[in-house]
Design a protein around this motif. Structure first.
Motif, PDB file in Angstrom:
ATOM      1  N   UNK A 147       0.841  -1.197   0.000  1.00 21.85           N
ATOM      2  CA  UNK A 147       0.000   0.000   0.000  1.00 21.85           C
ATOM      3  C   UNK A 147       0.878   1.250   0.000  1.00 21.85           C
ATOM      4  N   UNK A 148       1.970   1.229   0.751  1.00 26.37           N
ATOM      5  CA  UNK A 148       2.880   2.381   0.783  1.00 26.37           C
ATOM      6  C   UNK A 148       3.480   2.632  -0.591  1.00 26.37           C
ATOM      7  N   UNK A 149       3.914   1.574  -1.257  1.00 23.72           N
ATOM      8  CA  UNK A 149       4.466   1.704  -2.613  1.00 23.72           C
ATOM      9  C   UNK A 149       3.430   2.342  -3.541  1.00 23.72           C
ATOM     10  N   UNK A 150       2.195   1.843  -3.496  1.00 25.06           N
ATOM     11  CA  UNK A 150       1.146   2.375  -4.373  1.00 25.06           C
ATOM     12  C   UNK A 150       0.782   3.814  -4.011  1.00 25.06           C
ATOM     13  N   UNK A 151       0.648   4.092  -2.713  1.00 20.91           N
ATOM     14  CA  UNK A 151       0.248   5.440  -2.289  1.00 20.91           C
ATOM     15  C   UNK A 151       1.273   6.493  -2.702  1.00 20.91           C
ATOM     16  N   UNK A 152       2.540   6.142  -2.647  1.00 22.56           N
ATOM     17  CA  UNK A 152       3.595   7.088  -2.991  1.00 22.56           C
ATOM     18  C   UNK A 152       3.949   7.077  -4.472  1.00 22.56           C
ATOM     19  N   UNK A 153       3.382   6.124  -5.227  1.00 18.94           N
ATOM     20  CA  UNK A 153       3.751   6.007  -6.639  1.00 18.94           C
ATOM     21  C   UNK A 153       5.202   5.583  -6.797  1.00 18.94           C
ATOM     22  N   UNK A 154       5.717   4.862  -5.812  1.00 16.98           N
ATOM     23  CA  UNK A 154       7.114   4.408  -5.842  1.00 16.98           C
ATOM     24  C   UNK A 154       7.246   3.179  -6.735  1.00 16.98           C
ATOM     25  N   UNK A 155       8.438   2.918  -7.218  1.00 16.92           N
ATOM     26  CA  UNK A 155       8.635   1.691  -8.000  1.00 16.92           C
ATOM     27  C   UNK A 155       8.456   0.467  -7.104  1.00 16.92           C
ATOM     28  N   UNK A 156       7.986  -0.615  -7.681  1.00 17.06           N
ATOM     29  CA  UNK A 156       7.766  -1.837  -6.906  1.00 17.06           C
ATOM     30  C   UNK A 156       9.050  -2.364  -6.282  1.00 17.06           C
ATOM     31  N   UNK A 157      10.204  -2.030  -6.853  1.00 14.70           N
ATOM     32  CA  UNK A 157      11.478  -2.459  -6.283  1.00 14.70           C
ATOM     33  C   UNK A 157      11.691  -1.858  -4.889  1.00 14.70           C
ATOM     34  N   UNK A 158      10.974  -0.784  -4.559  1.00 14.55           N
ATOM     35  CA  UNK A 158      11.087  -0.160  -3.231  1.00 14.55           C
ATOM     36  C   UNK A 158      10.405  -0.994  -2.146  1.00 14.55           C
ATOM     37  N   UNK A 159       9.606  -1.965  -2.531  1.00 13.24           N
ATOM     38  CA  UNK A 159       8.872  -2.815  -1.596  1.00 13.24           C
ATOM     39  C   UNK A 159       9.766  -3.354  -0.488  1.00 13.24           C
ATOM     40  N   UNK A 160      10.930  -3.867  -0.833  1.00  9.20           N
ATOM     41  CA  UNK A 160      11.830  -4.498   0.135  1.00  9.20           C
ATOM     42  C   UNK A 160      12.576  -3.491   0.991  1.00  9.20           C
ATOM     43  N   UNK A 161      12.448  -2.216   0.706  1.00  6.83           N
ATOM     44  CA  UNK A 161      13.174  -1.181   1.445  1.00  6.83           C
ATOM     45  C   UNK A 161      12.324  -0.562   2.549  1.00  6.83           C
ATOM     46  N   UNK A 162      11.141  -1.109   2.753  1.00  4.63           N
ATOM     47  CA  UNK A 162      10.220  -0.580   3.765  1.00  4.63           C
ATOM     48  C   UNK A 162      10.146  -1.581   4.912  1.00  4.63           C
ATOM     49  N   UNK A 163      10.573  -1.153   6.097  1.00  8.23           N
ATOM     50  CA  UNK A 163      10.483  -2.002   7.286  1.00  8.23           C
ATOM     51  C   UNK A 163       9.158  -1.746   7.984  1.00  8.23           C
ATOM     52  N   UNK A 164       8.516  -2.807   8.423  1.00  6.42           N
ATOM     53  CA  UNK A 164       7.227  -2.708   9.101  1.00  6.42           C
ATOM     54  C   UNK A 164       7.300  -3.520  10.400  1.00  6.42           C
ATOM     55  N   UNK A 165       7.653  -2.878  11.506  1.00  5.61           N
ATOM     56  CA  UNK A 165       7.725  -3.601  12.785  1.00  5.61           C
ATOM     57  C   UNK A 165       6.338  -4.029  13.262  1.00  5.61           C
ATOM     58  N   UNK A 166       6.292  -5.037  14.124  1.00 11.33           N
ATOM     59  CA  UNK A 166       5.009  -5.477  14.685  1.00 11.33           C
ATOM     60  C   UNK A 166       4.327  -4.364  15.488  1.00 11.33           C
ATOM     61  N   UNK A 167       3.003  -4.394  15.466  1.00 14.13           N
ATOM     62  CA  UNK A 167       2.160  -3.460  16.225  1.00 14.13           C
ATOM     63  C   UNK A 167       2.520  -2.003  15.978  1.00 14.13           C
ATOM     64  N   UNK A 168       2.679  -1.669  14.700  1.00 16.89           N
ATOM     65  CA  UNK A 168       2.836  -0.273  14.312  1.00 16.89           C
ATOM     66  C   UNK A 168       1.684   0.104  13.383  1.00 16.89           C
ATOM     67  N   UNK A 169       1.350   1.376  13.413  1.00 22.60           N
ATOM     68  CA  UNK A 169       0.277   1.902  12.567  1.00 22.60           C
ATOM     69  C   UNK A 169       0.877   2.794  11.499  1.00 22.60           C
TER      70      UNK A 169
END
Length: 192
Positions: A147-169
């Motif tokens: 969703x972050x990739x799509x919302x920002x219009x970022x390239x799909x290759x950026x997918x792996x560069x986004x860390x999502x810790x548990x219990x974060x909003x």
């Protein structure tokens, strides 16, 4: 018309602790306790959704959210890698794992590619943008990334560069075809 979407990553469970592709594993006692402790301050005057996975549904319940399972927010289908650790896949199929991590269109596991996941959740985000109001959804980390990739219009290759810790909003505020993103607020701290 402004749309607000908050995506909450699930609490810890054995699969997350072991870097194992989801296999339907429930929350462990510590993960459930952390989710219950983080429940204060969450908005409940919203459309409440959850990924259909066990850990997302259990996290939503522990947070006190009466969430409905939303198939469009399902985690990445890992095909034959489901239930295996990243280390096991790397040892047994190093070239396939490298291809999957480098190419968003690759799905050597026989499941869903990152590109298809981004398209699926992008369609859901477009639909959410057509309704004013708030949505709170407990979803797998890869859904937050997509969703972050799509919302920002970022390239799909950026997918792996986004860390999502548990219990974060992660919050998304959209209007007129564009989204603003507020990344990774720890539940129980700050405004969620």
């Amino acid at each position: 018309m402004t749309t607000r979407v908050m995506l909450i990553s699930p609490a810890m469970n054995p699969a997350l602790r072991e870097a194992r592709f989801d296999d339907g594993c429930p929350l462990d006692a510590a993960g459930a306790a952390h989710a219950r402790a983080a429940a204060d301050g969450l908005r409940r005057d919203a459309t409440l959704l959850a990924s259909p996975t066990v850990r997302c549904r259990e996290t939503a319940a522990a947070l006190g959210l009466d969430a409905h399972a939303e198939p469009a927010l399902a985690g990445l289908d890992m095909g034959r890698w489901r239930g295996r650790t990243l280390e096991e896949v790397g040892a047994g199929e190093p070239e396939a794992l490298a291809r999957w991590l480098a190419d968003p269109a690759a799905s050597p596991h026989g499941g869903e590619s990152v590109r298809l996941l981004c398209a699926r959740v992008g369609t859901w985000l477009e639909e959410a943008a057509r309704s004013a109001g708030r949505t709170v959804a407990v979803v797998e980390p890869e859904v937050v990334r997509a969703v972050t990739v799509r919302a920002l219009g970022a390239p799909e290759a950026a997918f792996w560069r986004i860390d999502v810790p548990p219990l974060t909003a992660t919050g998304f505020t959209g209007r007129a075809g564009r989204w603003n993103v507020a990344l990774g607020t720890e539940l129980g701290r700050g405004r969620a």
